[in-house]
Design an enzyme around this catalytic site. Structure first.
Site, PDB file in Angstrom:
ATOM      1  N   ARG A 368       0.874  -1.185   0.000  1.00 34.18           N
ATOM      2  CA  ARG A 368       0.000   0.000   0.000  1.00 34.18           C
ATOM      3  C   ARG A 368       0.907   1.230   0.000  1.00 34.18           C
ATOM      4  NH1 ARG A 368      -5.066  -2.057   1.334  1.00 34.18           N
ATOM      5  NH2 ARG A 368      -5.082  -3.837   2.758  1.00 34.18           N
ATOM      6  N   HIS A 428       3.250  -9.663   1.113  1.00 35.54           N
ATOM      7  CA  HIS A 428       3.011  -8.648   2.145  1.00 35.54           C
ATOM      8  C   HIS A 428       4.320  -8.216   2.795  1.00 35.54           C
ATOM      9  CE1 HIS A 428       1.175  -7.312   6.130  1.00 35.54           C
ATOM     10  NE2 HIS A 428       0.465  -6.652   5.243  1.00 35.54           N
ATOM     11  N   ARG A 554      -3.436  -5.834  19.194  1.00 32.89           N
ATOM     12  CA  ARG A 554      -4.331  -4.696  19.030  1.00 32.89           C
ATOM     13  C   ARG A 554      -5.765  -5.100  18.687  1.00 32.89           C
ATOM     14  NH1 ARG A 554      -3.080  -2.294  14.051  1.00 32.89           N
ATOM     15  NH2 ARG A 554      -5.024  -3.062  13.190  1.00 32.89           N
TER      16      ARG A 554
END
Length: 695
Positions: A368, A428, A554
């Site tokens: 990204r 990734h 998280r």
């Protein structure tokens, strides 16, 4: 007594755990100690999170239910059971969302900031908005009649529109739609008053449906299944099939309708008849639809005083302006902790390599990168100047596919060698390698990270960047790129560890090794999510042996901590605050390297369906830096939540005499150390570890 570690009683459901995470985000919107636009930011995050959850996870459960699949995971909950609980939870939270929004708006009133519909504006402001409507909106929108000769139109994913009930001169009831394109702003602005665009379009709807009287109207928004299914093995042209997949996303099954509360019942019936949705997937809101659009207000520069103060990331001494970034890396390995320490060196690493005539090759992975990427622009310049540029640009990065397609084409046109991905896997991993000629020899420089190569998100995500010239690391990096560009075997790497084949076995091996130390063993795993059952079972076994385990997760966690005689030695925490916690850090007290950073979460998708990298950090001073950051987070008593065996999260109690907010502490002390220290990295980090992060 043997314990069955595959028992569903030992696992939380993945989807329901995610809902708990989003509830923690919503709790920040309720936190009256935060500035009003900071609270509004968390409402926007909650809404965008929920959009993606519906588009992917709820859509997937609906598909499984339709296919009559009864068992989807080790917790044994059926798709029907999960959907029922999801609907119940989200409907229940609606009132909290609405109350939080009203509280925020009341506080903003005191700062002369408002959200008002058109009818409640002053006549002066109405004149301004009316002029904007006819100049900027009227030429763009179209009235859509719905009758026997005008069928109900297709509505793309996340379409926003007005539905209208109309009456002609003979008293006949008719229906119409006005779609509001995404190119138009969600709110029209006059001074610090934000006017929902649907209220303006609604007011002037008579200009679009001449001769008809409006009886009732409502704004509504639809959500579709947005998960792409790409048959890579059947693709002759991967770009073409990706473009077709993006078009198909807008044709996915309808799965949610959001609508304003108090709407005319016949108008609701008109919509639901055409949209054919389960009543549980219809949500009625007493507030503006599309929570994510609140970013328009949160991001208003003139209102910055109503958010938490913006932090200016600090430049680590070796990378200060005027210093040669490559010479600095040759002198010592460098570990940056963003956003406290600036992401600019990562950008400069690529930009300066692109300009240097001695640069022979540049290789990197991109997942990204953002819409206006300085890194991709630098790679394009490097390729045009004749350097060998190799980029793996992952086209399957969810919701960034279109942006990545654009950059892939631009890089190819510039002459770069672009790989779109690896068949059957997402890439990734975050890695960049630059090779230069230095006299008669070649020198390689390497960057490995936990986050994306995106300067915009680097200011709001915490992540780690590691720079090195170590030969063993660079040799592995070269083999890694050979593997993804050709047909090389990646099993021969010596220092770096790759998924899908090796990270999971290595993590389990290290957990087992730490387990052997029993009560003296200690493991800290920091990640976004923990779902993989093999990892969880290894942690359960470690706990049974007496090993202490702290998990900083998280988001999703399907492991149940605190179970008697099973996970009593495991604590699970979640940190939600100003920054989105994003680095994956794995610490093992008795491992030869102790600390590892990674792009991989502890989920099957990362460990067995993606190409990821696990990087050992070996320099003692850098290991100390990581350990002190983990220690600080495990002492946080303002942003930290603790997971109970019941599945509920409770805020860690704040000590009156010792407030520990790890985000604020790191901002404050890294600024202080930066102002004081102009020394090389080891001394700088040593001072940071000793004076700032001491437990």
């Amino acid at each position: 007594m043997s314990i069955d570690l595959t028992s569903p009683d030992l696992y939380f459901n993945r989807e329901l755990s995610w809902l708990k995470f989003n509830s923690r985000v919503l709790a920040q919107a309720k936190n009256a100690s935060l500035p009003p636009l900071e609270r509004m930011k968390f409402l926007a995050i909650y809404g965008t999170n929920l959009d993606e959850f519906y588009m992917i996870r709820v859509a997937g459960l609906r598909a499984l239910f339709k296919a009559r699949v009864q068992e989807t995971a080790i917790d044994k909950l059926t798709p029907a059971q999960q959907l029922k609980t999801i609907h119940k939870t989200i409907h229940k939270e609606q009132k909290t969302v609405e109350n939080s929004f009203q509280d925020i708006m009341e506080e903003l009133d005191g700062h002369d900031v408002y959200i008002k519909c058109f009818e409640k504006l002053s006549s002066k402001h109405q004149d301004v908005i009316e002029e904007e409507f006819f100049e900027q909106i009227y030429p763009v929108i179209m009235p859509i009649a719905i009758d026997a000769t005008h069928p109900f139109p297709h509505l793309n994913n996340l379409s926003f529109a007005l539905a209208l009930k109309l009456e002609d001169s003979q008293g006949n009831i008719k229906h119409g739609l006005i779609r509001i394109p995404r190119i138009l702003p969600r709110f029209l602005q006059v001074d610090h008053c934000y006017v929902p665009i649907e209220s303006v379009v609604d007011h002037f709807s008579g200009e679009l449906f001449h001769g008809l009287k409006k009886v009732a109207s409502t704004a509504f928004r639809v959500t579709r299944n947005a998960d792409l299914e790409i048959e890579e093995e059947e693709a002759d042209d991967f770009i073409e099939i990706m473009e077709e997949g993006l078009r198909a996303r807008n044709r996915g099954m309808l799965i949610r309708l959001e609508i304003k509360e108090g709407v005319d019942e016949t108008l609701i019936k008109f919509l639901t008849t055409h949209l054919k949705l389960d009543p549980l997937d219809i949500y009625y809101y007493d507030m503006p639809l599309n929570l994510g659009s609140l970013w328009q207000i949160v991001g208003e520069a003139s209102l910055a005083h109503l958010t938490l103060p913006t932090y200016a990331p600090k430049m680590l001494p070796p990378f200060e302006e005027g210093n040669d970034i490559f010479e600095a890396i040759e002198k010592q390995d460098v570990l940056l902790y963003h956003p406290y320490e600036s992401f600019d060196p990562v950008v400069r690493f690529i930009q300066e390599a692109a300009k240097d005539a001695n640069t022979l090759s540049m290789r990197m992975t991109l997942y990204r990168v953002g819409k206006n990427s300085p890194i991709v622009k630098a790679l394009i310049k490097a390729a045009k100047s004749g350097k060998q540029v190799t980029v793996l640009l992952e086209l399957k990065a969810r919701f960034d596919e279109e942006n990545n397609l654009h950059w892939a084409k631009a890089l190819e046109e510039a002459g770069a060698h672009v790989i779109y991905g690896v068949t059957g896997l997402k890439v990734h991993a975050k890695i960049a390698q630059v090779t230069k000629r230095k006299g008669k020899r070649l020198q390689s420089y390497l960057h490995l990270g936990t986050g994306n190569y995106n300067p915009a998100t680097s200011r709001i995500y915490t992540d780690m960047s590691y720079f090195t010239t170590k030969q063993t690391y660079n040799t592995d990096a070269t083999k890694f790129f050979h593997f993804i560009t050709g047909f090389s075997d990646h099993s021969s790497l010596h220092t770096l560890t790759l998924a899908p084949d090796h990270i999971k076995p290595k993590l389990i091996k290290m957990i087992k090794h730490e387990t052997s130390f029993k009560e003296d063993g200690y493991i800290i795993l920091k990640a976004n999510s923990l779902v993989d059952t093999d990892i969880i079972q290894a942690l359960y076994k470690a706990s049974l042996a007496g090993c202490k385990i702290d998990l900083i997760i998280r988001g999703i966690c399907t492991l149940k901590p605190g179970l008697k005689d099973i996970s009593e030695n495991i604590s699970v925490y979640s940190i939600i605050g100003k920054y989105l916690e994003h680095p994956r850090i794995y610490y093992f007290k008795h491992d030869a390297n102790e600390c590892y950073i990674s792009s991989a979460d502890l989920m099957p998708r990362n460990l067995i369906r993606r190409i990821e990298i696990l990087t050992p950090i070996t320099e003692p001073i850098l290991v100390q830096k990581i350990k002190q950051i983990l220690s600080l987070q495990l002492q946080d008593n303002q942003l930290r939540w603790k997971l109970k065996s019941s599945g509920e999260y409770k805020r860690v109690k704040q000590q009156e005499d010792r407030v520990i907010n790890n985000h604020e502490i790191l901002e404050k002390y890294i600024t202080k150390m930066h102002e004081k220290s102009k020394q090389e990295t080891p001394e700088y980090v040593a001072k940071l570890a000793k004076k700032v992060l001491k437990p």
